[in-house]
Design an enzyme around this catalytic site. Sequence first.
Site, short mmCIF file in Angstrom:
data_model
loop_
_atom_site.label_atom_id
_atom_site.label_comp_id
_atom_site.label_asym_id
_atom_site.label_seq_id
_atom_site.Cartn_x
_atom_site.Cartn_y
_atom_site.Cartn_z
N ARG A 158 43.49 -56.40 -38.85
CA ARG A 158 42.48 -55.67 -39.61
C ARG A 158 41.09 -56.13 -39.14
O ARG A 158 40.77 -57.32 -39.22
CB ARG A 158 42.64 -55.95 -41.11
CG ARG A 158 41.57 -55.28 -41.91
CD ARG A 158 41.65 -55.46 -43.42
NE ARG A 158 40.41 -54.91 -43.95
CZ ARG A 158 39.69 -55.42 -44.93
NH1 ARG A 158 40.09 -56.48 -45.58
NH2 ARG A 158 38.56 -54.85 -45.28
N HIS A 171 32.26 -52.70 -43.64
CA HIS A 171 32.40 -54.05 -44.19
C HIS A 171 31.00 -54.67 -44.24
O HIS A 171 30.70 -55.65 -43.56
CB HIS A 171 33.37 -54.87 -43.33
CG HIS A 171 33.92 -56.10 -44.03
ND1 HIS A 171 35.28 -56.34 -44.13
CD2 HIS A 171 33.32 -57.13 -44.65
CE1 HIS A 171 35.48 -57.50 -44.78
NE2 HIS A 171 34.29 -57.99 -45.10
N GLU A 177 35.64 -53.75 -50.37
CA GLU A 177 35.10 -54.35 -51.59
C GLU A 177 33.86 -53.65 -52.14
O GLU A 177 32.75 -54.19 -52.09
CB GLU A 177 34.82 -55.84 -51.35
CG GLU A 177 36.07 -56.59 -50.94
CD GLU A 177 35.87 -58.11 -50.88
OE1 GLU A 177 34.73 -58.56 -50.91
OE2 GLU A 177 36.87 -58.81 -50.81
N ASN A 236 42.11 -56.84 -52.17
CA ASN A 236 41.68 -58.15 -51.69
C ASN A 236 41.74 -59.08 -52.89
O ASN A 236 41.21 -58.75 -53.95
CB ASN A 236 40.23 -58.11 -51.18
CG ASN A 236 40.09 -57.33 -49.89
OD1 ASN A 236 41.05 -56.74 -49.40
ND2 ASN A 236 38.88 -57.30 -49.36
N TYR A 272 41.54 -63.31 -54.22
CA TYR A 272 41.35 -64.73 -53.95
C TYR A 272 41.57 -65.61 -55.17
O TYR A 272 42.11 -66.69 -55.06
CB TYR A 272 39.94 -64.99 -53.40
CG TYR A 272 39.70 -64.43 -52.02
CD1 TYR A 272 39.32 -63.10 -51.83
CD2 TYR A 272 39.89 -65.23 -50.89
CE1 TYR A 272 39.13 -62.58 -50.56
CE2 TYR A 272 39.69 -64.72 -49.61
CZ TYR A 272 39.31 -63.40 -49.45
OH TYR A 272 39.13 -62.89 -48.19
N GLU A 291 43.34 -58.61 -48.06
CA GLU A 291 42.74 -59.94 -47.83
C GLU A 291 43.28 -60.92 -48.85
O GLU A 291 43.49 -60.56 -50.01
CB GLU A 291 41.20 -59.94 -48.00
CG GLU A 291 40.42 -59.53 -46.80
CD GLU A 291 38.92 -59.57 -47.03
OE1 GLU A 291 38.45 -60.48 -47.76
OE2 GLU A 291 38.21 -58.70 -46.50
C1 GBH Z 1 35.80 -61.38 -49.04
O1 GBH Z 1 35.05 -61.32 -50.22
C2 GBH Z 1 35.10 -60.64 -47.93
O2 GBH Z 1 35.66 -59.36 -47.75
C3 GBH Z 1 35.08 -61.36 -46.63
O3 GBH Z 1 34.17 -60.77 -45.76
C4 GBH Z 1 34.77 -62.82 -46.89
O4 GBH Z 1 34.58 -63.54 -45.70
C5 GBH Z 1 35.91 -63.40 -47.68
O5 GBH Z 1 36.12 -62.67 -48.86
C6 GBH Z 1 35.74 -64.84 -48.06
O6 GBH Z 1 34.68 -64.99 -48.96
O7 GBH Z 1 28.93 -67.69 -54.17
O8 GBH Z 1 28.28 -66.68 -56.26
O9 GBH Z 1 27.46 -65.79 -54.20
C7 GBH Z 1 35.63 -61.95 -51.34
C8 GBH Z 1 34.80 -61.78 -52.59
C9 GBH Z 1 32.70 -62.02 -53.57
C10 GBH Z 1 33.73 -63.91 -52.64
C11 GBH Z 1 31.37 -62.74 -53.57
C12 GBH Z 1 32.42 -64.63 -52.62
C13 GBH Z 1 30.25 -64.85 -53.56
C14 GBH Z 1 29.97 -65.44 -54.87
N1 GBH Z 1 33.56 -62.49 -52.53
N2 GBH Z 1 31.55 -64.15 -53.65
S1 GBH Z 1 28.55 -66.47 -54.86
#
Ligand code: GBH
Length: 502
Positions: free
Chosen positions: A96, A141, A186, A329, A331, A398
Site C-alpha cells: 500500500r 494521503h 483517514e 486504520n 492503532y 494500517e
Molecule cells: C496514521 O495515522 C497515518 O495514516 C500514517 O501516515 C502515520 O504515519 C501513522 O498513522 C502513524 O502515526 O500527537 O496529538 O498530534 C494514525 C492516526 C492521528 C495518529 C493523529 C497520530 C496525532 C496526535 N494519527 N495523531 S497528536
Amino acid sequence: MASSITILAAILVLSHTCQAYTKFPDGFTFGVATAAHQIEGAWDVNGKSENVWDHLTHTKPWMVADFTNGDIACDSYNRYQEDVDELDYLGVDFYRFSLSWSRILPTGRIDQINPDGIRYYNDLLDALAAKNIEPLVTLFHWDLPQSLQDLGGWANPKMVDYFRGYADVCFREFGDKIKSWITFNEPYEICEDAYGDEKKAPAIDSHGVGNYLCSDTLLKAHAEAYHLYDETYRPTQNGKIMISINSIWYEPKDPENAQQVTLAETANQFKFGWFAHPIFTDKGGYPEVMVANVAAQSEGEGLARSRLEQFDDYWIERIKGTSDFLGINHYTTFLVTGPGVDPTAKSPSWLKDIGAVTTMEVGGDSASEWLRVVPSGFANLLRWCKKSYNDPLIYITENGFSDRGTLEDYGRISYYNDYLSAILDVINDDDVKVLGYTAWTLMDNFEWRAGFSERFGFYYVNITDPARPRTPKLSAEYYKQLIANRELPQDDKFKAPSARRQ
Ligand code: GBH
C-alpha cells in the site's frame, strides 16, 4: 485453599492461551503501507510542486519535533527499487503506497500533467509487478498541492471537482496496473487535525467550523471519485475502490456505568461514524447523535444554525454505498470517564461537541503519547463495525507501533502478535469478515509532526547518512515468518528475553 485457587487460575489462563487461534484463513492477505510524503523526498525535483507539508515544514520548521522534514525522507524517489527488494524479502502479498498529487499535477488542476510523475509511478508499479506484489494505491494521503490550499483546500467546495479531476488522471494513467484503490487516507485526521486543529498541515485551526466544512467537501469528493471509477473505469479495469477510516476506539472506563457506555458510543459515532455513517449505513448522512449534539451546542453559542451542515437528499444518496470494502486504520483505544468538556477542548470544537471526558490511561505505552497498546479494543471495534455497518467486508489498511528506534524491537513484535490475535478471535468467534491486513510501516519514515523521533518501521532507516541505509529489525523477521506460514510465529526468539520460557 489459596494455592489451589492459584493453580486453578493458572490452568484456566494456560488453557486459554493454548486455545488462542494462530492460523489465518485461506485467502487472507498481508501487506505493508507507506505514504508518498513520508518516504519519497525529492520534494522539488523534476516538476514536482510544493505541497502543504513542504510549505508547513519550510515556513514553520519548529512545528516538527526534531526539525526534520520530507525534503529527502527515505529518498524513495531515487531508491524505490530498494523498497521493492525489502517488500520482496518480507514476502508481502501487496504494497500500500500513495500517489503525490503535486508530483503528478503541479498546479493541482488537470491543466498540466507532469510526465516525470507519471514515469515515476509507472516505474514503481513495474518493479512491483516484476516481484508479483499487488499495488494498493491511495490517492490522497495528506499532501495537498499548496496551490489548492491557497484557494481554501478542503474547506473550498470546488475541491470536489479538483479531486475528481486528479482521480480521473490517476485511473486513466495507472488503472491498467492497479486493481485496488483507496480514495482518502483517514478523513477524520484530514478534517479535524488539519482544519479543526493544527496537528497536521495546513494547520488551519478553525475548530468547530473548518473541520465540518472539510467533511462536507471530502465526502462529496470521495463519492464523485467512486462513481467516476465505478461508471467509467471499472467496466474495463475491473478493480475495487474504498476509503480508509482511522479509529481511536472509545470504551467506557467502567463497563457497568450506563452513562459512560452511552458516551463511549457517542464518541465512536463522532470519530468513526462521522465518515462511516454517510457511506456504510442504509440511512446515510451523519450519525444522529452528531447532528443533535452539534445543533444543541451551536444553539447554546447563540448561532442561528448548526455549525454542522447536513447533506441534502441528493448527496445522501450520492454518498451512500460508495466503498467496496470498509478500510480500517487502527492503532489505539481511549477510555471515556464521564460527561462534560474535555480539559483539552477548544471552544467551539469537535471535541467539545462530543460532550465527554476521555483518558489515555489504559494499556501499555509506545513512543507516541497517543498510542496505547490495547488489543482487546481492536476486537471490540471490529465487532462494533460488523454490527453498525451491515457486516461489511473489511480490510485493515494500517496498524502498527512506535518506538524510538531499535533493531531488537520486541515491543513492536508483541504489539503485532496481540493485535493480529485479536483479529483472529473476531474472525473465528464472531464471523467478522476481515479479508486482509496492512502493517504500518515498511521502514522508519517522516512521521509528520513527530519527524523521525517516533519510528514505526520494519526497517531501521539511518537518516544521518545520505544513502539512507535500511536495516531489517527483528520485527521484519517476525512478519516474514508470519507471512510465509500464514500463522502467528511462536518462536522464543521473538519474545523479549524476560518473557521467554526457560
Ligand atoms: C496514521 O495515522 C497515518 O495514516 C500514517 O501516515 C502515520 O504515519 C501513522 O498513522 C502513524 O502515526 O500527537 O496529538 O498530534 C494514525 C492516526 C492521528 C495518529 C493523529 C497520530 C496525532 C496526535 N494519527 N495523531 S497528536
